[in-house]
Design an enzyme around this catalytic site. Structure first.
Site, PDB file in Angstrom:
ATOM      1  N   HIS A 181       0.771  -1.110  -0.160  1.00 53.71           N
ATOM      2  CA  HIS A 181      -0.037   0.012   0.097  1.00 53.71           C
ATOM      3  C   HIS A 181       0.878   1.205   0.024  1.00 53.71           C
ATOM      4  O   HIS A 181       1.535   1.748   1.102  1.00 53.71           O
ATOM      5  CB  HIS A 181      -1.064  -0.200   1.407  1.00 53.71           C
ATOM      6  N   ARG A 182       0.908   1.940  -1.256  1.00 48.81           N
ATOM      7  CA  ARG A 182       1.759   3.155  -1.473  1.00 48.81           C
ATOM      8  C   ARG A 182       3.360   2.717  -1.400  1.00 48.81           C
ATOM      9  O   ARG A 182       3.880   3.536  -0.905  1.00 48.81           O
ATOM     10  CB  ARG A 182       1.562   4.204  -0.267  1.00 48.81           C
TER      11      ARG A 182
ATOM     12  N   GLU B 232       0.518  -0.849  -5.237  1.00 49.24           N
ATOM     13  CA  GLU B 232      -0.585   0.174  -5.240  1.00 49.24           C
ATOM     14  C   GLU B 232       0.104   1.394  -5.052  1.00 49.24           C
ATOM     15  O   GLU B 232       0.929   1.746  -4.211  1.00 49.24           O
ATOM     16  CB  GLU B 232      -1.624   0.017  -3.882  1.00 49.24           C
TER      17      GLU B 232
ATOM     18  N   ASP C 211      -1.117   5.971  -5.542  1.00 55.28           N
ATOM     19  CA  ASP C 211      -2.005   6.994  -5.637  1.00 55.28           C
ATOM     20  C   ASP C 211      -1.820   7.781  -6.618  1.00 55.28           C
ATOM     21  O   ASP C 211      -0.515   8.485  -6.675  1.00 55.28           O
ATOM     22  CB  ASP C 211      -2.574   7.500  -4.353  1.00 55.28           C
TER      23      ASP C 211
ATOM     24  N   LYS D 177      -6.891   9.409  -7.757  1.00 59.84           N
ATOM     25  CA  LYS D 177      -7.333  10.301  -6.926  1.00 59.84           C
ATOM     26  C   LYS D 177      -7.799  11.655  -7.788  1.00 59.84           C
ATOM     27  O   LYS D 177      -7.237  12.183  -8.344  1.00 59.84           O
ATOM     28  CB  LYS D 177      -6.395  10.764  -5.874  1.00 59.84           C
TER      29      LYS D 177
ATOM     30  N   ASP E 233       0.444  -1.889   4.449  1.00 62.21           N
ATOM     31  CA  ASP E 233       1.902  -0.908   4.537  1.00 62.21           C
ATOM     32  C   ASP E 233       3.141  -1.991   4.771  1.00 62.21           C
ATOM     33  O   ASP E 233       4.398  -1.314   4.801  1.00 62.21           O
ATOM     34  CB  ASP E 233       1.651  -0.014   5.643  1.00 62.21           C
TER      35      ASP E 233
HETATM   36  O1  G3P Z   1      -6.578   1.424  -2.728  1.00 64.93           O
HETATM   37  C1  G3P Z   1      -6.628   0.814  -1.388  1.00 64.93           C
HETATM   38  C2  G3P Z   1      -6.341   2.068  -0.640  1.00 64.93           C
HETATM   39  O2  G3P Z   1      -5.427   2.751  -0.757  1.00 64.93           O
HETATM   40  C3  G3P Z   1      -7.536   3.305  -0.453  1.00 64.93           C
HETATM   41  O3  G3P Z   1      -7.276   4.022   0.428  1.00 64.93           O
HETATM   42  O4  G3P Z   1      -7.221   6.409   1.346  1.00 64.93           O
HETATM   43  O5  G3P Z   1      -5.150   4.715   1.428  1.00 64.93           O
HETATM   44  O6  G3P Z   1      -5.844   5.697  -0.950  1.00 64.93           O
HETATM   45  P1  G3P Z   1      -6.564   5.319   0.445  1.00 64.93           P
HETATM   46 MG    MG Z   2      -4.842   4.458  -2.260  1.00 65.11          MG
END
Ligand code: G3P
Ligand code: MG
Length: 234
Positions: A6-7, A33, A35, A109, A228
């Site tokens: 995540h990120r 993942e 954004d 986003k 994470d």
């Molecule tokens: O894509 C999963 C998750 O990243 C969604 O929430 O706010 O972390 O982008 P957020």
């Molecule tokens: Mg995200």
């Protein structure tokens, strides 16, 4: 089960930066993942918050600065001195780094109010990326509609952040034909996963950051989760 870093490996390096993605790859993540948002001059940049003040020395919105200004910001110091000087990457830089067989989940986003061409510009860029494993997701389902209208084959993930009374009817009504549903983990149940699977949709939930939480969602039968901590796949 696939773990999506995540990120990047954002527990170990500043989120959505090249060190974070490199760390995730070193740790063996098979999914990553990130954004994406647009700079003022239309460059897709990899950053989560709409405002710059959480991870950089700047304030204001990502969308109000040009890439030449964004690219000079320090997005690493907030996380630790070892990362001082780490920049915000452009999507192009991350695409160059991630191996083609690692699934890249690009989360668009986009605030509807601003009517930004984020989805179109990201899809234009991805046209040079044939054969790469890509999954596009968004909380803004109008962005996903744009993806589907342009590309009947692209893998789409529908992000949701709340419980839904009848998610199967909603998802069918969108006509998105998603690859996967991405609910927030606390709204997940085994019934949810079973219903999604019966429709042919995979389920990946976010954000799962402890072994206990990973076990819980695993018991619900998810196909993957966002974390994470890439080491949780163990
Ligand atoms: O894509 C999963 C998750 O990243 C969604 O929430 O706010 O972390 O982008 P957020
Ligand atoms: Mg995200």
């Amino acid at each position: 089960m696939t773990l999506y870093a995540h990120r990047g490996a954002s527990a170990h390096a500043p989120e959505n930066t090249i060190p974070s993605f490199k760390k995730a790859l070193e740790m063996g993540a098979r999914g990553i993942e990130l954004d994406v948002q647009l700079s003022a001059d239309g460059i897709p940049v990899v950053i989560h918050d709409f405002f710059l003040n959480k991870t950089t020395e700047a304030s204001g919105m990502v969308r109000s600065l040009e890439w030449k200004e964004i690219s000079k910001l320090d997005a690493g110091s907030w996380f630790g001195n070892d990362f001082r000087g780490t920049g915000i990457p452009a999507l192009e830089d991350v695409l160059a780094l991630i191996p083609r067989d690692v699934c890249l989940n690009i989360e668009v986003k986009s605030i509807s109010l601003f009517q930004e061409p984020t989805t179109r510009i990201v899809l234009d860029m991805l046209e040079q990326e044939g054969g790469r494993d890509i999954l596009i997701s968004s909380f803004n389902h109008n962005c996903l509609k744009e993806v589907r209208e342009r590309d009947p084959e692209m893998k789409i993930g529908i992000l949701t952040g709340s419980d839904m009374i009848d998610f199967t009817s909603y998802v069918k009504s969108t006509g998105l034909n998603p690859y996967s549903l991405h609910p927030e983990a606390s709204y997940l149940t085994k019934e949810y996963v079973d219903k999604a699977h019966a429709e042919g949709w995979k389920v990946m939930c976010y954000t799962v950051n402890s072994p206990d939480a990973a076990e819980l969602v695993g018991r619900c039968g998810v196909d993957g989760f966002f974390s994470d901590y890439p080491e949780l796949i163990q």
